[in-house]
Design a protein around this motif. Structure first.
Motif, PDB file in Angstrom:
ATOM      1  N   ARG A 113      10.174   6.377 -36.337  1.00 25.57           N
ATOM      2  CA  ARG A 113      10.937   6.043 -35.134  1.00 25.57           C
ATOM      3  C   ARG A 113      12.310   6.708 -35.128  1.00 25.57           C
ATOM      4  O   ARG A 113      12.708   7.316 -34.120  1.00 25.57           O
ATOM      5  N   ARG A 114      13.037   6.622 -36.237  1.00 25.00           N
ATOM      6  CA  ARG A 114      14.408   7.136 -36.238  1.00 25.00           C
ATOM      7  C   ARG A 114      14.444   8.638 -35.991  1.00 25.00           C
ATOM      8  O   ARG A 114      15.217   9.121 -35.156  1.00 25.00           O
ATOM      9  N   GLN A 115      13.606   9.388 -36.691  1.00 29.53           N
ATOM     10  CA  GLN A 115      13.594  10.843 -36.532  1.00 29.53           C
ATOM     11  C   GLN A 115      13.159  11.245 -35.124  1.00 29.53           C
ATOM     12  O   GLN A 115      13.749  12.134 -34.500  1.00 29.53           O
ATOM     13  N   PHE A 116      12.123  10.584 -34.606  1.00 28.81           N
ATOM     14  CA  PHE A 116      11.607  10.950 -33.293  1.00 28.81           C
ATOM     15  C   PHE A 116      12.625  10.622 -32.196  1.00 28.81           C
ATOM     16  O   PHE A 116      12.858  11.432 -31.282  1.00 28.81           O
ATOM     17  N   MET A 117      13.243   9.457 -32.282  1.00 33.00           N
ATOM     18  CA  MET A 117      14.212   9.070 -31.258  1.00 33.00           C
ATOM     19  C   MET A 117      15.454   9.959 -31.302  1.00 33.00           C
ATOM     20  O   MET A 117      16.069  10.227 -30.261  1.00 33.00           O
ATOM     21  N   LEU A 118      15.833  10.459 -32.480  1.00 36.95           N
ATOM     22  CA  LEU A 118      16.947  11.399 -32.566  1.00 36.95           C
ATOM     23  C   LEU A 118      16.599  12.690 -31.833  1.00 36.95           C
ATOM     24  O   LEU A 118      17.409  13.229 -31.065  1.00 36.95           O
ATOM     25  N   GLY A 119      15.378  13.190 -32.035  1.00 37.09           N
ATOM     26  CA  GLY A 119      14.946  14.385 -31.315  1.00 37.09           C
ATOM     27  C   GLY A 119      14.936  14.172 -29.811  1.00 37.09           C
ATOM     28  O   GLY A 119      15.356  15.031 -29.033  1.00 37.09           O
ATOM     29  N   LEU A 120      14.475  12.987 -29.390  1.00 34.50           N
ATOM     30  CA  LEU A 120      14.454  12.683 -27.952  1.00 34.50           C
ATOM     31  C   LEU A 120      15.859  12.568 -27.387  1.00 34.50           C
ATOM     32  O   LEU A 120      16.097  12.933 -26.219  1.00 34.50           O
ATOM     33  N   ALA A 121      16.792  12.071 -28.168  1.00 37.74           N
ATOM     34  CA  ALA A 121      18.177  11.975 -27.705  1.00 37.74           C
ATOM     35  C   ALA A 121      18.744  13.365 -27.424  1.00 37.74           C
ATOM     36  O   ALA A 121      19.412  13.589 -26.404  1.00 37.74           O
ATOM     37  N   ILE A 122      18.479  14.297 -28.327  1.00 37.76           N
ATOM     38  CA  ILE A 122      18.934  15.684 -28.112  1.00 37.76           C
ATOM     39  C   ILE A 122      18.257  16.263 -26.868  1.00 37.76           C
ATOM     40  O   ILE A 122      18.890  16.938 -26.046  1.00 37.76           O
ATOM     41  N   TYR A 123      16.988  16.001 -26.734  1.00 39.83           N
ATOM     42  CA  TYR A 123      16.199  16.454 -25.583  1.00 39.83           C
ATOM     43  C   TYR A 123      16.830  15.964 -24.277  1.00 39.83           C
ATOM     44  O   TYR A 123      17.007  16.722 -23.322  1.00 39.83           O
ATOM     45  N   ASP A 124      17.181  14.688 -24.233  1.00 39.08           N
ATOM     46  CA  ASP A 124      17.759  14.105 -23.030  1.00 39.08           C
ATOM     47  C   ASP A 124      19.140  14.677 -22.734  1.00 39.08           C
ATOM     48  O   ASP A 124      19.499  14.905 -21.563  1.00 39.08           O
ATOM     49  N   VAL A 125      19.949  14.890 -23.774  1.00 41.77           N
ATOM     50  CA  VAL A 125      21.275  15.480 -23.565  1.00 41.77           C
ATOM     51  C   VAL A 125      21.138  16.861 -22.931  1.00 41.77           C
ATOM     52  O   VAL A 125      21.872  17.216 -22.000  1.00 41.77           O
ATOM     53  N   MET A 126      20.192  17.636 -23.407  1.00 41.85           N
ATOM     54  CA  MET A 126      19.972  18.979 -22.852  1.00 41.85           C
ATOM     55  C   MET A 126      19.541  18.915 -21.395  1.00 41.85           C
ATOM     56  O   MET A 126      19.880  19.786 -20.593  1.00 41.85           O
TER      57      MET A 126
END
Length: 526
Positions: A113-126
């Motif tokens: 969960r932690r790793q995937f949600m971090l990737g999604l956070a970057i995705y959303d910022v972009m």
């Protein structure tokens, strides 16, 4: 153009002096034709087979930011892709649609969960918006029914987009033609024309009559995808591409019902696999293997790839007991990936590259999502080779807005009208006006209107039955047996619009069904 117009007009077209000759009728070539034409260049595109015949009708149909590329540190590519995804959602409504994704969080499975949600956070910022969220197991199971429940702790939700890739190519070509671009299918390059060491055009091969006309241009751009090394070899260059095959399955939606796209890591090798609702069926993919077969025939799924994808389905949806008997159709495409020597094909980078060699500009690599970026990069590289041409190469809206539908088209609901406008642009009104009685109804089991078959046959450069069933529409992938049940009604349309007599229809149907059996059905044997 229809066969009569082609035979009458093509010699005059090829005799013109062109600024740019684009070789390749997939999304990359179509994008370059559009961006060149709308900026005043005299641009001609030729395609040896049908438009979108290669990779651009056999992709995973996703318009995405490349979430998995974040793990490989390709932040620039992801940012670029996310931006283009948002532009396509805005400019191509009805053709490019949002698609929700769900990724299960299971005890002991990676990524957590932690790793995937971090990737999604970057995705959303972009993307400049927040689309990610985490839900608990009970809610996730409602969003993704039939998934494996054992060990399920919850799941991550995020947004990407999907499209009909072949129709995207055709819409881009339609827009390019409106700006003066010319595109001709079944017209391949036999050899490059040279003056000294410099490429100045090409000798072509017309599949319609076997003639070999020559065409001259100030610049030749190769957008031939996985076939690019063949042309580069004519100017003495060593191969740079690694053809990789991605294969897919299509299942009836009732056998694999999906409210969201479900993404997972394959239990054997940890590669990403997905299943999502597409055009009324469920699409499953993809593999990523070296393509050892030749490039002159259509790619096809292997038995090993079929089994690989079925293993993933049975692992993620154990209660459905899915097997090869559930598969409606298959398809496989060859990706033009630049060879960096990676042992694992999945780790090869997907960025595009430009190579200028003896006056031949080759565009290779890249993704469906970023076709506009690739086209503009190609024109920036081309500008010094086109003295006297200057243009603003900042991005323009991908498509011009089409007027709202009226008249006959008002029998369609709002979603159907948006879908037609997305796929056909300003031609959508004429398509509806040309419909015969009952042809503004969908073909059973699909969202495709009968009228789209008629319009495709009449106005969209169809030369063979597979052009109509596998690219102008996707009925050969959606309906059992390659759309065998609609052949009698389709015969009447083709004979009227294409002028095929009984012998030609019989030959085309036989050819198409044999092709479908070899390249789009379930492979036989162990």
């Amino acid at each position: 153009m229809n066969p009569v117009a082609r035979s009458e007009e093509l010699p005059g077209i090829l005799a013109r002096e062109w600024d740019v000759l684009i070789v390749g009728g997939g999304i990359t070539g179509a994008g370059i034709l559009l961006e060149a034409s709308r900026r005043g260049l005299k641009a001609l595109l030729v395609e040896q087979r049908d438009f979108a015949w290669g990779t651009s009708s056999r992709s995973s149909k996703l318009v995405h930011g490349g979430l998995r590329y974040l793990k490989q540190g390709q932040f620039g590519m992801t940012r670029e892709s996310v931006h283009e995804r948002q532009a396509l959602l805005a400019d191509a409504a009805g053709l490019v649609e949002p698609q929700g994704f769900a990724f299960g969080d299971y005890a002991g499975r990676k990524p957590g969960r932690r790793q995937f949600m971090l990737g999604l956070a970057i995705y959303d910022v972009m993307a400049g918006r927040r689309a990610r969220r985490y839900v608990e197991a009970a809610d996730f199971a409602m969003l993704a029914p039939h998934i494996e429940r054992a060990g399920l702790r919850g799941g991550m939700l995020y947004q990407d987009a999907k499209t009909d890739d072949a129709r995207l190519v055709l819409r881009v070509l339609r827009e390019a033609r409106r700006h003066g671009g010319v595109a001709v299918n079944y017209l391949g390059v036999a050899s490059l024309l040279r003056e000294g060491d410099k490429v100045v055009g090409a000798t072509l091969h017309d599949a319609a009559d076997g003639t070999a006309p020559a065409v001259r241009a100030r610049l030749v751009i190769s957008a031939t995808g996985a076939w690019a090394d063949k042309l580069r070899g004519q100017v003495g260059q060593a191969p740079k591409l690694r053809p990789l095959r991605g294969s897919h399955l299509l299942l009836p939606a009732w056998r694999l019902p999906l409210a969201q796209a479900v993404s997972l890591m394959h239990p054997h090798d940890g590669r990403p696999v997905f299943a999502y609702p597409w055009e009324g069926v469920s699409l499953v993919g993809t593999t990523d293997v070296d393509h050892a077969g030749g490039l002159d025939s259509e790619a096809a799924i292997t038995r090993g790839e079929l089994d690989y994808l079925l293993v993933a389905l049975r692992w993620q949806f154990p209660g459905l007991d899915l097997g090869e008997h559930d598969v409606l159709a298959t398809f496989a495409g060859v990706r033009p990936v630049i060879d960096s020597g990676q042992l694992d094909p999945s780790k090869e980078a997907r960025e595009h590259a430009l190579w200028l060699e003896n006056g031949l500009l080759t565009v290779a690599g890249g993704k469906l999502t970023t076709f506009r970026v690739i086209a503009l990069d190609a024109l920036r590289r081309a500008a010094p080779l086109l003295p006297g041409w200057q243009a603003d190469l900042r991005p323009l809206p991908i498509f011009d807005a089409a007027p709202p539908l009226s008249g006959k088209a008002l029998v369609l609901d709002a979603q159907q009208r948006e879908r037609l406008l997305g796929r056909h642009g300003a031609d959508a009104q004429a398509l509806c006006d040309a419909a015969h009685d009952g042809e503004l109804l969908p073909i059973p089991g699909t969202q495709t209107l009968w009228a789209q078959l008629r319009w495709g046959a009449r106005m969209e450069d169809v030369r063979h039955l597979d052009d109509l069933l596998l690219r102008r529409t996707r009925l050969g992938l959606q309906l059992a047996g390659g759309a065998l049940a609609i052949m009698p009604r389709l015969r009447a349309i083709c004979q009227t619009e294409l002028g095929w007599d009984d012998a030609r229809w019989d030959a085309e149907q036989l050819r198409y069904l044999a092709l479908w059996q070899r390249h789009y059905s379930v492979p036989q044997g162990a």
